[in-house]
Enzyme design. Structure first.
Site, PDB file in Angstrom:
ATOM      1  N   GLU B 192     -45.785  32.038   5.295  1.00  8.11           N
ATOM      2  CA  GLU B 192     -45.453  31.176   6.416  1.00  8.11           C
ATOM      3  C   GLU B 192     -46.281  31.437   7.676  1.00  8.11           C
ATOM      4  O   GLU B 192     -46.486  30.534   8.477  1.00  8.11           O
ATOM      5  CB  GLU B 192     -43.958  31.310   6.761  1.00  8.11           C
ATOM      6  N   SER B 468      18.952  21.247  -5.615  1.00  7.73           N
ATOM      7  CA  SER B 468      19.781  22.359  -6.099  1.00  7.73           C
ATOM      8  C   SER B 468      19.183  23.734  -5.839  1.00  7.73           C
ATOM      9  O   SER B 468      19.846  24.735  -6.093  1.00  7.73           O
ATOM     10  CB  SER B 468      20.018  22.214  -7.597  1.00  7.73           C
TER      11      SER B 468
END
Lengths: 188, 775
Positions: B192, B468
């Site tokens: 780079e 329940s």
């Protein structure tokens, strides 16, 4: 009457042990067979669906349920009560506690409890650490927790009650401490 | 120099001329000139400020990293080889012939050599070591070091399960300059920015070279930007391609170089560079990219993997190794060739590395967060103690209770069962919570049927009537009055009407629309009889029932109507799990927790969330309720569980169904885990399932897959178990025909003797004992 009471009290531990142990005995053999013979329900059948479920007569229903329920379940021990891994951690926690590293000791005991969550001794030791840290409320609750899992371990129960008595005394709950002390004496 | 003197000469001539022509024009020109100078200077100062702010501020914004529970290894641990393999895969351990490197393992049948990674836990740093494990029959039978020394207990590194990053979805695993592998730095500079250590931020030669190369190739093959310029570009994230931006970039690069060292810039670059996209999450920096692509830390990467990371710098999406492996391979080869040409690696190394597989893990289209529902709960619990900005910038390490294995097993089971339950076009929805029953540690949270979908988290936010599931609280309230109620107390399961304060009349019905007459208390609960329950609840007192619910851990304000007795209370699955945790733990409430410890980014302990228990309800009454919940599974409404779990596991559980079958619930526990499952629809239309035809099946399947411990209820001290004649419900003994053992709260068992005892077959012992009880 008096003589009876004296004999009764001296023999009390023997009887109590007998009582507790009888709870673990195989129980009524009839019910065991009944239980084993219930075929597994097919998955498609609804347990609550009134249409598909044939209803037995009321009396028979009562009887069957009552009998089936109170058979002490067969003991199923999947793991040793105290594994090498846990005794390792217990030892480390003791060292940490001696060094005064209470936070570390608690963390180590919690790690042990993840491996054996129902080991009453571990809960007791965590209670000891919290007591040493003057977290009296937590110490008492942890000791009670240990008691709930201690089953027939009388020494451990006694130890827990003594710890609870100490914790209660420390916060000024003297009557509560006396009650706990009495419980400890009863477990002797 | 010369240019400047020329300019000043020109200015002088201008001035002279303007003096002659018009003084005001001259003045204006000076003003404009000064103004532009000022603006330019101001702008430069502004850029300088921006550069500094970005550089010293953003550089350290590291999200908190969240880990699941570390897997404990010890002889006797119930662990299958599949489980271990799953965990090793989750941790990114590679399978090799001999695990020389940390983060690798080898396997030979039931024997594993695992080279663990060093890892900083709450209680200190664990060194990496090579463990020799042997398995048989679904457990670890032996655990040693390679040198043969026995190991009592070891743990793998904690599996990373996500991070808490800010709204702009940036995630990062910070690496320091010293942690950057040499080869990575060499490759990066070679490819780079060859003159990185020499230039001042901009490299004119490189720009020229790049232009030439691009011209020759007639496409953009090379960029002339220095690493510094690329870093600046990454800071501002604009995709705009313009000269203005280029100029800005160059100025900022120069400013950056003037203020900071090369190594600081390199470190920032290594943490800032954009290297991929994971759904909404941007992958920045080599540290995170290493985890994202290879599931392992940067320092464990070999040459081909390092080269691939450098290859990605040029275009993370174009060279995406998961979507375009060929392009990625070609680019990686180019990187390797450049390294070879520069003499950084040998010909042989380059050739070997270029031929190696890409080595990326198969998380193609990987989810942003693997366990969004659990992470959601972690976030909410963290927010009680931490500010959002600390969570997403301080790099905290958060150790949670998540068991990824349990979570995945549960996800699988839930998906499979729901697919079977689905009927027609409309899909059912579901949620589940699984926790350790004794400590309240949350092991898994399922927010919906689609795993990993970070939408509506039903486990935490779907507030639904619990039906329940409330009943155990009603019976608990009753059994806490042992002078009035025990397991055999007769209850009337007959029609009734209840008038509420506002005059409405409520006529509860049984699920099967039948009345069952006089039934013993335990049967009414095990079979979930509504009318018996309402009668019981009304006689015990609504306030008592409400108090028991609060004791069990209900924190939501409760409106006390008679209909709460049948579950007209709306709760989330998480809240229900809390209620059942208290039951499962013999009445000891432990708040459901997801966080164990928080460490600073350096590994210093910051905070611990300890295990706490509170005796919330008496253990003896809970023992009785739990006995009945076991009965419910053995022969009551939960008996279909036998299709999934062997009966000798003695699990306890309760079904819940609401009006018109809108909600299907199942809640229950084993010896070590408590779990709650809900099924229904988001728009609240009927789901067509009862608790036992819907949620029970999911619950059973989940439990089947997560190795529950048998539930072995231990009677507390204050429980006595006595022989009872079932016909008369009076005291009997083992010799009575058909006698059963029934637990009572000590001191409240019947004294009256059953007919079978009057035939004198008793013993002296029993008489003695009874003399004692009578006192």
């Amino acid at each position: 009457m008096n003589r009876f009471a004296v004999i009764g009290l001296t023999l009390l531990p023997v009887f109590l042990t007998g009582c507790i142990e009888s709870a673990y005995r195989a129980g009524a053999p009839v019910t065991d067979r009944d239980h084993a013979s219930i075929p597994p329900l097919p998955e498609t059948r609804s347990a609550q669906s009134p249409k598909k479920q044939p209803r037995p007569s009321r009396a028979a229903d009562n009887q069957e349920v009552q009998i089936a329920i109170y058979t002490p379940p067969p003991r199923f021990k999947a793991k040793p009560v105290t594994s090498a891994a846990v005794s390792n951690l217990v030892q480390r926690a003791a060292e940490q506690k001696n060094r005064g590293d209470m936070t570390g000791a608690a963390a180590t005991l919690e790690r042990a409890l993840r491996i054996e969550p129902r080991n009453a001794h571990l809960w007791n030791q965590l209670a000891q650490v919290r007591l040493a840290q003057r977290q009296y409320g937590q110490a008492e609750d942890l000791a009670s927790k240990s008691n709930a899992l201690a089953a027939a371990d009388r020494d451990l129960r006694r130890d827990n009650w003594l710890l609870i008595a100490k914790a209660r005394r420390s916060v000024g709950n003297l009557s509560g401490a006396t009650l706990a002390q009495n419980q400890a004496n009863r477990s002797r | 120099m010369r240019r400047r003197s020329n300019r000043s000469k020109r200015k002088k001539t201008k001035r002279r001329c303007s003096k002659k022509r018009s003084p005001w024009l001259r003045r204006w020109l000076i003003k404009i000139g000064l103004l532009s100078c000022l603006i330019l200077a101001g702008y430069t100062v502004y850029l300088d400020y921006v550069v500094q702010r970005e550089f010293s501020g953003k550089r350290w914004a590291v999200p908190a990293r969240v880990y699941g529970r570390p897997l404990e290894l010890y002889p006797g641990a119930a662990l299958t080889t599949d489980q271990l393999l799953g965990e090793l895969k989750r941790l990114g351990y590679s399978s090799v012939r001999y695990p020389r490197q940390a983060g690798s393992y080898s396997r030979n049948g039931g024997r594993f050599l695992v080279h663990t990674r060093p890892f900083v836990f709450w209680d200190g740093k664990a060194p990496g070591q090579i463990l020799d494990l042997q398995f048989s029959a679904q457990q670890i039978t032996s655990l040693k070091t390679v040198s043969g020394k026995g190991v009592g207990l070891a743990r793998l590194d904690a599996p990373p399960v996500g991070s808490i990053y800010p709204a702009h979805n940036e995630d990062r695993v910070l690496v320091q300059r010293s942690e950057l592998p040499d080869r990575l730095v060499q490759a990066l500079i070679a490819v780079e920015d060859r003159s990185f250590y020499r230039h001042f931020g901009v490299d004119a030669k490189a720009i020229a070279r790049a232009m030439w190369a691009n011209l020759r190739a007639r496409s953009v093959v090379q960029g002339g930007s220095t690493l510094t310029q690329q870093l600046v570009k990454n800071f501002f994230l604009t995709r705009e391609r313009s000269l203005w931006r280029k100029a800005n970039e160059a100025v900022m690069a120069l400013l950056l170089e003037r203020r900071y060292q090369k190594d600081e810039i390199l470190e920032a670059y290594a943490n800032e560079i954009y290297l991929g996209q994971d759904g909404e999450r941007a992958i920045h920096g080599f540290g995170l990219a290493s985890h994202f692509y290879f599931k392992r830390p940067l320092h464990e990467l070999d040459l081909p993997r390092l080269a691939l990371l450098v290859a990605l710098v040029r275009g993370p999406s174009y060279y995406d190794p998961r979507r375009h492996p060929e392009r990625a391979k070609k680019r990686r080869k180019l990187v390797l060739n450049i390294m070879r040409d520069q003499g950084l690696i040998t010909h042989k190394e380059a050739k070997y590395a270029a031929a190696a597989p890409l080595g990326v893990t198969g998380a193609k289209g990987g989810r942003t967060v693997r366990f969004p529902a659990f992470m959601d709960l972690v976030r909410r619990q963290l927010h009680r103690d931490y500010r959002e900005e600390d969570l997403n910038s301080e790099g905290l390490r958060i150790f949670t209770t998540l068991d990824p294995w349990v979570q995945q097993q549960a996800e699988k089971a839930l998906a499979a069962q729901l697919a079977q339950l689905d009927s027609g076009r409309d899909k059912l929805e579901s949620a589940a919570v699984i926790a350790s029953s004794q400590s309240g540690e949350v092991l898994a949270v399922l927010g919906g049927r689609t795993p990993g979908f970070a939408g509506f988290n039903r486990a935490l936010d779907a507030v639904r009537p619990i039906g329940s599931l409330v009943k155990p609280a009603v019976y608990l309230a009753a059994l806490m009055q042992p002078e009035r109620y025990n397991l055999l107390s007769p209850l009337e399961d007959e029609p009734l009407s209840v008038k509420s304060r506002n005059g409405d009349v409520w006529t509860p019905k049984n699920y099967d629309n039948r009345a069952h007459g006089s039934v013993p208390l335990h049967q009414a609960l095990a079979h979930s009889y509504n009318m018996a329950t309402v009668r019981l609840g009304m006689s015990v007192g609504l306030d008592q029932v409400a108090s028991r619910l609060q004791d069990l851990g209900l924190r939501r304000p409760l409106k006390v109507y008679p209909s709460i007795l049948l579950g007209a209370i709306s709760l989330t699955p998480l809240e229900v799990a809390q209620l059942y945790q208290t039951l499962a733990a013999s009445g000891f409430y432990s708040p459901l927790r997801t966080i164990r410890e928080v460490l600073t980014t350096e590994g210093e302990p910051l905070q611990r969330y300890p295990l706490t228990v509170k005796q919330a309800v008496p253990a003896d009454a809970v023992y009785l309720v739990n006995q009945v919940l076991q009965e419910a599974v053995r022969s009551g409404t939960g008996r279909a569980l036998a299709n999934y779990i062997p009966p000798q596991m003695n699990l306890a559980g309760k079904t819940g169904t609401t009006d018109d079958l809108r909600d299907s619930w199942f809640a229950g526990f084993s010896g070590d885990k408590v779990a709650v499952v809900w099924i229904g629809r988001d728009d609240n239309r009927p789901a067509g399932l009862s608790g036992s035809t819907g949620a029970l099946r999911v619950w059973g399947k989940i439990m089947q897959h997560i190795q529950p411990m048998a539930l072995d209820l231990l009677p507390p001290e204050s429980i006595e178990v006595v022989w009872i004649d079932p016909v008369s419900s009076l005291r009997a003994d083992a010799h009575c025909r058909g006698a059963i053992q029934v637990p009572y709260i000590r001191g409240f068992s019947p004294n009256e003797r059953a007919p079978c005892l009057s035939k004198s077959n008793g013993s002296v012992f029993r008489d003695l004992l009874e003399a004692f009880w009578d006192e």
